[in-house]
Design a protein around this motif. Structure first.
Motif: not given
Length: 350
Positions: A74, A78, A221, A225, A258-259, A262
């Motif tokens: 992850e 990122r 993620e 952002d 995204v959540e 996860r």
């Protein structure tokens, strides 16, 4: 469902993220990609012990399991850090003799699983074996140019082959943070491994699926952002575009993707590690759903950035290409959905 990490897992995730922020910022990643050489990053990755987290101590690792590996994937996603050697080696480690595994994890002598990158790891490869000599070509092997050794499936068995005995034909990818090459063997002698080939390849397919999904989670993620940050800065009609209802809805949809990804990735990692009765289904769902939704997040992020998102100079292109490649790595969403459909009783028995 929201998955809760342990304190140690949170500490590892945050520590690794901080290390990547310091040693693999966007400008450094761009430099490695422009030079076409990830060696600087890989050496530091190995030397500082991150490469061996998530693998058993008996194999020269630092302990942990697939969930810790997913947390590492992850964070690599990122930061868009070069990860071919790691992603291609980690699934092969359980198949290796102890001394070879330790050299791979702590000495940088990467042992790469010789399977086609856009297929699940248990997909058959066209390599024949006769009298211990291997002949054939495996196309599009992830991290082949970084390998010191290959684990080659052939004739229902696994063989360990020195990379120096093979020939490579490098292939170009739009996502330059990963690399692939065709691996050709022409009467190469391989050392037969004691591992059960069928079981280990099936396990490698599931582990790879989870790790690619975790990489997509990290990339998604960061694109979220980037998109939210940009929507607060860019103005139209004298106000930030983030104040527009359509932009808010798009950002909210990205956040939900995204959540939910996860929790799915973490649960699948734990399920595969603990061999839950439905662990193969959990890994398939993670690969199919997370990689597809991350590709959707990439499209939304590009739309919210407008024309600047298409430019080489903007960092979004690094993560966009990564998410799009992850859709194909270790098998497409449709391939994993087919496995789900075949395993689930979707039609009641007569």
């Amino acid at each position: 469902m929201r998955w809760t990490l342990t304190e140690d897992q949170e500490l590892f995730r945050d520590s690794f993220r901080g290390w990547l922020d310091r040693f693999a910022p966007a400008e450094a990643v761009r430099g490695w990609l422009d030079a076409g050489d990830a060696g600087v990053f890989e050496r530091r990755f190995v030397e500082e012990g991150w490469f061996s987290v998530g693998t058993p101590e008996s194999a020269g690792g630092q302990g942990g399991g697939l969930l810790e590996l997913a947390l590492a994937a992850e964070q690599l996603g990122r930061s868009a850090a070069p990860s071919s050697a790691w992603l291609a080696s980690v699934p092969a480690v359980p198949m290796l003799p102890a001394e070879v595994a330790e050299a791979c994890l702590t000495g940088g002598e990467f042992a790469v699983l010789a399977v086609t990158a856009d297929k699940p790891a248990d997909f058959p490869v066209a390599v024949d074996v006769a009298d211990g000599l291997l002949t054939g070509t495996v196309p599009l092997v992830l991290g082949a140019d970084r390998a010191a050794k290959f684990v080659v499936p052939a004739g229902g068995r696994l063989y360990l082959v020195d990379a120096a005995e093979t020939s490579l034909t490098r292939r170009s990818l739009l996502d330059r943070s990963r690399s692939v090459a065709d691996v050709s063997l022409d009467g190469v002698r391989g050392a037969e491994l004691a591992a059960d080939a069928g079981r280990e390849l099936a396990r490698a397919a599931l582990r790879s699926a989870v790790l690619v999904a975790a990489d997509s989670l990290g990339a998604a993620e960061w694109m979220l952002d980037l998109a939210v940050g940009y929507s607060k800065q860019r103005e139209q009609f004298g106000v930030p575009i983030g104040s527009f209802q359509a932009v808010k809805h798009a950002a909210a949809t990205m956040l939900v993707a995204v959540e939910s990804a996860r929790s799915l990735v973490y649960y699948a990692a734990a399920s595969v590690e603990q061999e839950h009765e439905d662990f193969a289904l959990h890994a398939a769902a993670a690969k199919a759903q997370v990689c597809a939704s991350a590709a959707g997040v990439a499209d939304s992020a590009l739309t919210l950035h407008g024309a600047i998102g298409y430019t080489w100079e903007h960092d979004l292109q690094l993560f966009y290409k990564r998410a799009k490649l992850n859709e194909r790595l270790a098998g497409s969403p449709s391939a994993w959905n087919e496995r789900l459909a075949a395993a689930l009783p979707l039609v009641p028995a007569a």
